[in-house]
Design a protein around this motif. Structure first.
Motif, mmCIF file in Angstrom:
data_model
loop_
_atom_site.group_PDB
_atom_site.id
_atom_site.type_symbol
_atom_site.label_atom_id
_atom_site.label_comp_id
_atom_site.label_asym_id
_atom_site.label_seq_id
_atom_site.Cartn_x
_atom_site.Cartn_y
_atom_site.Cartn_z
ATOM 1 N N UNK A 179 -96.240 80.660 40.633
ATOM 2 C CA UNK A 179 -96.738 80.479 42.128
ATOM 3 C C UNK A 179 -97.897 79.771 42.254
ATOM 4 N N UNK A 180 -98.850 80.001 41.168
ATOM 5 C CA UNK A 180 -100.105 78.985 41.144
ATOM 6 C C UNK A 180 -99.784 77.403 41.214
ATOM 7 N N UNK A 181 -98.846 77.331 40.219
ATOM 8 C CA UNK A 181 -98.540 75.933 40.142
ATOM 9 C C UNK A 181 -97.852 75.497 41.507
ATOM 10 N N UNK A 182 -97.261 76.268 42.107
ATOM 11 C CA UNK A 182 -96.456 75.691 43.363
ATOM 12 C C UNK A 182 -97.732 75.547 44.531
ATOM 13 N N UNK A 183 -98.798 76.073 44.455
ATOM 14 C CA UNK A 183 -100.012 75.913 45.390
ATOM 15 C C UNK A 183 -100.642 74.680 44.918
ATOM 16 N N UNK A 184 -100.712 74.251 43.507
ATOM 17 C CA UNK A 184 -101.202 73.139 43.193
ATOM 18 C C UNK A 184 -100.429 72.031 43.975
ATOM 19 N N UNK A 185 -99.198 72.034 43.951
ATOM 20 C CA UNK A 185 -98.358 71.040 44.306
ATOM 21 C C UNK A 185 -98.357 71.029 46.002
ATOM 22 N N UNK A 186 -98.790 72.201 46.632
ATOM 23 C CA UNK A 186 -98.879 72.077 48.109
ATOM 24 C C UNK A 186 -99.966 71.474 48.523
ATOM 25 N N UNK A 187 -100.909 71.484 47.831
ATOM 26 C CA UNK A 187 -102.363 71.263 48.251
ATOM 27 C C UNK A 187 -102.791 69.843 47.525
ATOM 28 N N UNK A 188 -101.905 69.444 46.627
ATOM 29 C CA UNK A 188 -101.652 68.090 45.814
ATOM 30 C C UNK A 188 -102.685 67.979 45.047
ATOM 31 N N UNK A 189 -103.173 68.841 44.085
ATOM 32 C CA UNK A 189 -104.035 69.176 43.134
ATOM 33 C C UNK A 189 -103.239 68.801 41.861
ATOM 34 N N UNK A 190 -104.025 68.319 40.798
ATOM 35 C CA UNK A 190 -103.507 68.081 39.534
ATOM 36 C C UNK A 190 -103.725 69.425 38.617
ATOM 37 N N UNK A 191 -102.389 69.783 38.140
ATOM 38 C CA UNK A 191 -102.171 71.071 37.265
ATOM 39 C C UNK A 191 -102.272 70.542 35.827
ATOM 40 N N UNK A 192 -103.535 70.774 35.259
ATOM 41 C CA UNK A 192 -103.708 70.002 33.729
ATOM 42 C C UNK A 192 -102.885 70.998 32.953
ATOM 43 N N UNK A 193 -102.029 70.527 32.047
ATOM 44 C CA UNK A 193 -101.298 71.363 31.162
ATOM 45 C C UNK A 193 -100.605 70.377 30.194
#
Length: 372
Positions: A320-334
């Motif tokens: 769910x958190x990763x989906x929010x990163x995508x929604x708000x166009x933020x980089x999910x560093x992994x």
């Protein structure tokens, strides 16, 4: 933060909406906590204790190489479990809702030279509140490393790869010194402070207890296997220290993780606090076994967003958190462990050298970085 702010495209309203969506995720997990979660942590504690007991039993015969290898490997895993999935998370209060006095942040003590109460103050209250804020979060470089290109370079920084390696090998002692804020308390006047002296004595007592248990009592119980057991215990502690240091480095130091100025958190809203946790952390991808052995700190982003949620729930939260990163166009560093370790160490080496270009930046920012 980097010269190009990766959150600049977000409006104030979007940031607060992001905060509300994250609050909803947290509330859903809290409402769903129950017997299944309680059974999980009890099962993990029981398994860790059995593994340690069996491993120490095998080490009674550690004069024989096969027994030494099996016992050392088992003890290493048991110590990692105690520190990562059990101790770290219990001391965060993740299991306080169970109301079990034996598994509670106020009563738990771990296999570590840093007393639990001192660690909780420096980690829970300071690090998690001021994540990656220069001059406020002492976890950022542990006071011995240059952590940002804008920080003024000194010849001392040339040695930071070495300092970092030594810190990795003896990580639990480095954490104890950090919890004591030893660097700023070395002056004669500060050393006489009653509060510091009391905390230093507590650390001394914990170190003596750990050394006595690991390097005297258990080796003596091994009789003729005294020296091999001593070596096995030292090796297990070394493995545990390097592993935990690597996990922490991967969660806080790889390329792409942001740092922040002190002035950036003035009048910080809950949405802005959430956003800082998202941009100031990185994850490690991998199997369920990998996540377990990291204490689920492979989900470092989710842990920083929700440090008091049960660690066994981070995997479902991460989706769910990763989906929010995508929604708000933020980089999910992994990334996988080798990639994240390489990225973190590359940054350590890069920042140990002076900048190729003249240092630029506002004077107040440089002051904060130097103070850190």
């Amino acid at each position: 933060m980097t010269a190009i702010d990766p959150t600049a495209h977000l409006t104030a309203e979007q940031i607060e909406e992001l905060g509300r969506e994250l609050d909803a995720i947290r509330d859903e997990v809290i409402a769903g906590r129950g017997e299944k979660d309680a059974a999980y942590i009890r099962k993990v504690i029981a398994a860790q204790r059995k593994l340690e007991l069996v491993s120490r039993g095998v080490l009674l015969f550690s004069m024989f190489p096969p027994a030494w290898l099996v016992g050392t490997a088992g003890l290493s895993v048991a110590k990692i479990m105690d520190n990562m999935e059990i101790g770290h998370n219990i001391l965060h209060g993740q299991w306080d809702w169970m109301r079990d006095p034996k598994i509670h942040s106020t009563t738990w003590e771990w296999d570590h030279v840093s007393p639990a109460d001192q660690w909780k103050h420096s980690h829970n209250e300071l690090h998690h509140t001021y994540t990656n804020v220069i001059g406020k979060d002492n976890d950022l470089g542990y006071g011995i490393m240059r952590v940002d290109e804008d920080q003024k370079w000194h010849p001392f920084h040339l040695g930071q790869p070495l300092w970092n390696f030594v810190n990795a090998c003896f990580f639990e002692y480095g954490i104890a010194a950090y919890d004591l804020e030893l660097g700023k308390n070395l002056s004669k006047r500060r050393r006489k402070d009653p509060e510091f002296r009391a905390r230093a004595k507590a650390v001394g007592r914990k170190i003596r207890k750990q050394v006595l248990k690991d390097y005297l009592i258990h080796p003596l119980l091994s009789g003729p296997s005294f020296l091999p057991t001593l070596a096995a215990t030292f090796t297990a502690n070394l493995v545990r220290n390097i592993w935990s240091h690597s996990v922490i480095m991967c969660g806080h130091f790889p390329e792409g993780v942001q740092v922040f100025e002190r002035r950036s958190i003035e009048d910080e809203t809950r949405g802005q606090w959430y956003l800082r946790q998202m941009m100031g952390s990185a994850n490690i991808s991998g199997s369920k076994a990998m996540h377990f052995m990291t204490g689920n700190l492979s989900h470092q982003i989710e842990h920083h967003l929700f440090p008091d949620l049960p660690s066994n729930r981070y995997a479902e939260v991460a989706v769910k958190v990763r989906a929010l990163f995508e929604k708000y166009e933020l980089e999910y560093v992994t990334g996988p462990l080798p990639k994240q370790v390489f990225s973190a160490w590359r940054k350590v080496f890069r920042l140990s050298l002076p900048n190729k270009k003249p240092e630029v930046g506002m004077p107040d920012r440089e002051q904060e970085l130097v103070a850190a």
